[in-house]
Design a protein around this motif. Structure first.
Motif, PDB file in Angstrom:
ATOM      1  N   PRO A   1       0.796  -1.241   0.000  1.00  0.00           N
ATOM      2  CA  PRO A   1       0.000   0.000   0.000  1.00  0.00           C
ATOM      3  C   PRO A   1       0.824   1.285   0.000  1.00  0.00           C
ATOM      4  N   LYS A   2       2.103   1.209   0.350  1.00  0.00           N
ATOM      5  CA  LYS A   2       2.920   2.424   0.437  1.00  0.00           C
ATOM      6  C   LYS A   2       3.726   2.716  -0.831  1.00  0.00           C
ATOM      7  N   LEU A   3       3.507   1.941  -1.875  1.00  0.00           N
ATOM      8  CA  LEU A   3       4.268   2.161  -3.112  1.00  0.00           C
ATOM      9  C   LEU A   3       4.084   3.583  -3.629  1.00  0.00           C
ATOM     10  N   LYS A   4       5.205   4.177  -4.042  1.00  0.00           N
ATOM     11  CA  LYS A   4       5.170   5.490  -4.672  1.00  0.00           C
ATOM     12  C   LYS A   4       5.562   5.413  -6.149  1.00  0.00           C
ATOM     13  N   GLN A   5       6.325   4.402  -6.508  1.00  0.00           N
ATOM     14  CA  GLN A   5       6.730   4.234  -7.910  1.00  0.00           C
ATOM     15  C   GLN A   5       6.537   2.783  -8.310  1.00  0.00           C
ATOM     16  N   LEU A   6       5.812   2.561  -9.398  1.00  0.00           N
ATOM     17  CA  LEU A   6       5.530   1.215  -9.892  1.00  0.00           C
ATOM     18  C   LEU A   6       5.768   1.179 -11.396  1.00  0.00           C
ATOM     19  N   VAL A   7       6.672   0.304 -11.820  1.00  0.00           N
ATOM     20  CA  VAL A   7       7.011   0.167 -13.241  1.00  0.00           C
ATOM     21  C   VAL A   7       6.615  -1.230 -13.700  1.00  0.00           C
ATOM     22  N   LEU A   8       5.707  -1.280 -14.678  1.00  0.00           N
ATOM     23  CA  LEU A   8       5.182  -2.562 -15.166  1.00  0.00           C
ATOM     24  C   LEU A   8       5.223  -2.614 -16.696  1.00  0.00           C
ATOM     25  N   ARG A   9       6.346  -2.311 -17.275  1.00  0.00           N
ATOM     26  CA  ARG A   9       6.442  -2.237 -18.731  1.00  0.00           C
ATOM     27  C   ARG A   9       6.162  -3.595 -19.385  1.00  0.00           C
ATOM     28  N   PHE A  10       5.242  -3.572 -20.346  1.00  0.00           N
ATOM     29  CA  PHE A  10       4.840  -4.745 -21.127  1.00  0.00           C
ATOM     30  C   PHE A  10       4.158  -5.827 -20.290  1.00  0.00           C
ATOM     31  N   ALA A  11       3.774  -5.489 -19.068  1.00  0.00           N
ATOM     32  CA  ALA A  11       3.085  -6.471 -18.230  1.00  0.00           C
ATOM     33  C   ALA A  11       1.748  -6.848 -18.870  1.00  0.00           C
ATOM     34  N   LYS A  12       1.344  -8.096 -18.679  1.00  0.00           N
ATOM     35  CA  LYS A  12       0.111  -8.587 -19.299  1.00  0.00           C
ATOM     36  C   LYS A  12      -1.072  -8.472 -18.341  1.00  0.00           C
ATOM     37  N   LEU A  13      -1.241  -7.298 -17.777  1.00  0.00           N
ATOM     38  CA  LEU A  13      -2.387  -7.077 -16.906  1.00  0.00           C
ATOM     39  C   LEU A  13      -3.519  -6.444 -17.702  1.00  0.00           C
ATOM     40  N   SER A  14      -4.732  -6.661 -17.247  1.00  0.00           N
ATOM     41  CA  SER A  14      -5.914  -6.096 -17.888  1.00  0.00           C
ATOM     42  C   SER A  14      -6.472  -4.993 -16.995  1.00  0.00           C
ATOM     43  N   GLY A  15      -7.661  -4.517 -17.351  1.00  0.00           N
ATOM     44  CA  GLY A  15      -8.297  -3.493 -16.543  1.00  0.00           C
ATOM     45  C   GLY A  15      -8.574  -3.960 -15.122  1.00  0.00           C
ATOM     46  N   VAL A  16      -8.794  -5.255 -14.947  1.00  0.00           N
ATOM     47  CA  VAL A  16      -9.034  -5.802 -13.617  1.00  0.00           C
ATOM     48  C   VAL A  16      -7.820  -5.574 -12.718  1.00  0.00           C
ATOM     49  N   GLY A  17      -6.649  -5.919 -13.228  1.00  0.00           N
ATOM     50  CA  GLY A  17      -5.432  -5.735 -12.439  1.00  0.00           C
ATOM     51  C   GLY A  17      -5.124  -4.275 -12.187  1.00  0.00           C
ATOM     52  N   LEU A  18      -5.325  -3.435 -13.202  1.00  0.00           N
ATOM     53  CA  LEU A  18      -5.033  -2.011 -13.056  1.00  0.00           C
ATOM     54  C   LEU A  18      -5.967  -1.369 -12.030  1.00  0.00           C
ATOM     55  N   ASN A  19      -7.247  -1.717 -12.069  1.00  0.00           N
ATOM     56  CA  ASN A  19      -8.188  -1.175 -11.083  1.00  0.00           C
ATOM     57  C   ASN A  19      -7.810  -1.602  -9.674  1.00  0.00           C
ATOM     58  N   SER A  20      -7.333  -2.826  -9.539  1.00  0.00           N
ATOM     59  CA  SER A  20      -6.918  -3.305  -8.230  1.00  0.00           C
ATOM     60  C   SER A  20      -5.760  -2.481  -7.697  1.00  0.00           C
ATOM     61  N   ILE A  21      -4.801  -2.167  -8.565  1.00  0.00           N
ATOM     62  CA  ILE A  21      -3.660  -1.335  -8.164  1.00  0.00           C
ATOM     63  C   ILE A  21      -4.130   0.055  -7.752  1.00  0.00           C
ATOM     64  N   ALA A  22      -5.046   0.619  -8.519  1.00  0.00           N
ATOM     65  CA  ALA A  22      -5.546   1.961  -8.217  1.00  0.00           C
ATOM     66  C   ALA A  22      -6.268   1.998  -6.872  1.00  0.00           C
ATOM     67  N   GLU A  23      -6.888   0.894  -6.491  1.00  0.00           N
ATOM     68  CA  GLU A  23      -7.610   0.832  -5.221  1.00  0.00           C
ATOM     69  C   GLU A  23      -6.697   0.542  -4.027  1.00  0.00           C
ATOM     70  N   GLY A  24      -5.633  -0.233  -4.274  1.00  0.00           N
ATOM     71  CA  GLY A  24      -4.783  -0.634  -3.164  1.00  0.00           C
ATOM     72  C   GLY A  24      -3.515   0.169  -2.968  1.00  0.00           C
ATOM     73  N   CYS A  25      -3.080   0.889  -3.993  1.00  0.00           N
ATOM     74  CA  CYS A  25      -1.814   1.651  -3.925  1.00  0.00           C
ATOM     75  C   CYS A  25      -2.113   3.138  -4.097  1.00  0.00           C
ATOM     76  N   LYS A  26      -2.796   3.708  -3.136  1.00  0.00           N
ATOM     77  CA  LYS A  26      -3.278   5.086  -3.232  1.00  0.00           C
ATOM     78  C   LYS A  26      -2.170   6.125  -3.217  1.00  0.00           C
ATOM     79  N   GLU A  27      -0.973   5.746  -2.756  1.00  0.00           N
ATOM     80  CA  GLU A  27       0.099   6.732  -2.620  1.00  0.00           C
ATOM     81  C   GLU A  27       0.999   6.808  -3.855  1.00  0.00           C
ATOM     82  N   LEU A  28       0.634   6.107  -4.929  1.00  0.00           N
ATOM     83  CA  LEU A  28       1.461   6.107  -6.133  1.00  0.00           C
ATOM     84  C   LEU A  28       1.663   7.517  -6.689  1.00  0.00           C
TER      85      LEU A  28
END
Length: 313
Positions: A223-250
């Motif tokens: 939850p405390k992540l400030k920088q996240l790099v996921l180049r070419f990762a095979k995530l969909s909108g489901v994974g991205l929404n999860s990150i947006a909900e759980g990593c609010k400090e990005l």
């Protein structure tokens, strides 16, 4: 009154300095001003006395950063993916961990092995920065050791480490509560031509497919992540929404090359990240041949994702 040397008096020989007369404390102080390469290949290789002087100050080995040497080459080299090269990196990693005597705080290497990483982790409770990108031999086994032995980790780069799974991300996040930087990129799976002559073909084909599972693990445990790099990762909108909900400090989110995301999904996720300062979108040309018609059904959906062959973002 005569000053200086009298006429006809032979010139005094310039005073010679004997570095062997320097005390170990003075030598160690001088070595602290050297870069890693000069320290390892120069001072420590000079003689036994200098080597022992360096060993007497573990703080000299608090950081092992090989990235400048890799960057100087400019691109991946086929030699780096060989067992012989891995053994060389392992030797340096083990030596640094031993010489630092528990004070190793930063490791930036590539192509290390599971065993060498586990050894360094067990010896380095003060480790806060770990970058081991392009290490095909590193697995969940050594990453679990990192999680249990290096609780103050703040930065982790496991890009191109295909044997590391979402399980490691979960445990790292739970065990290292101060983690603020995570880099988990994979090779360009849409066009691997730039890597085919250096990276083994079987490794390129082993590209991780569980992008959403990894994203969910990140969102739930970091939850405390400030920088996240996921180049070419095979995530969909489901994974991205999860990150947006759980990593609010990005503050920085790099999604370059994430071809399974839509512009609408990215905009919705970004709207939930109030601290976001930099968003790298997956803008690049993708040939239509890279996708299968049966996957998307028709070109109308394709037009929803792309605009003139460029992502609509």
């Amino acid at each position: 009154m005569a000053t200086g040397r009298e006429a006809g008096e032979p010139a005094m020989a310039e005073e010679e300095r004997d570095w062997a007369d320097l005390t170990p404390v003075c030598l160690a102080e001088a070595f602290s001003r050297l870069g890693p390469e000069d320290l390892w290949r120069g001072a420590m290789a000079c003689c036994r006395a200098w080597r022992e002087a360096a060993r007497s100050r573990p703080a000299l080995f608090a950081a092992l950063d090989l990235e400048p040497a890799f960057d100087a080459v400019g691109a991946d080299a086929a030699e780096w993916w060989t067992p012989a090269f891995q053994r060389r990196v392992d030797a340096m990693l083990r030596s640094a961990a031993s010489l630092a005597a528990g004070e190793l705080r930063e490791v930036r290497v590539r192509h290390c092995s599971d065993d060498a990483l586990a050894f360094a982790a067990k010896s380095s409770p003060q480790l806060s920065i770990l970058s081991i990108q392009s290490s095909p031999s590193v697995t969940d086994r050594s990453m679990l050791t990192v999680a249990s032995c290096c609780p103050i980790l703040t930065e982790l780069d496991i890009s191109y480490c295909y044997e590391v799974s979402y399980k490691s991300l979960e445990v790292i996040g739970q065990s290292c509560p101060n983690l603020v930087v995570l880099k988990r990129s994979i090779f360009n799976w849409l066009d691997s031509s730039e890597h085919v002559r250096t990276v083994p073909a079987e490794y390129l084909r082993a590209c991780p497919q569980d992008g959403d599972r990894e994203a969910i693990a990140i969102s739930r445990s970091m939850p405390k992540l400030k920088q996240l790099v996921l180049r070419f990762a095979k995530l969909s909108g489901v994974g991205l929404n999860s990150i947006a909900e759980g990593c609010k400090e990005l503050e920085v989110l790099d999604l370059f090359g994430c071809a399974n995301l839509t512009s609408r999904g990215i905009e919705q996720a970004a709207a939930n990240l109030k601290n976001l300062e930099m968003l790298v979108k997956p803008n690049f040309y993708i040939p239509r041949s890279a996708f299968h018609m049966e996957r998307y059904g028709h070109w109308q959906l394709y037009d929803e994702r792309f605009q003139t062959n460029v992502f609509q973002i």
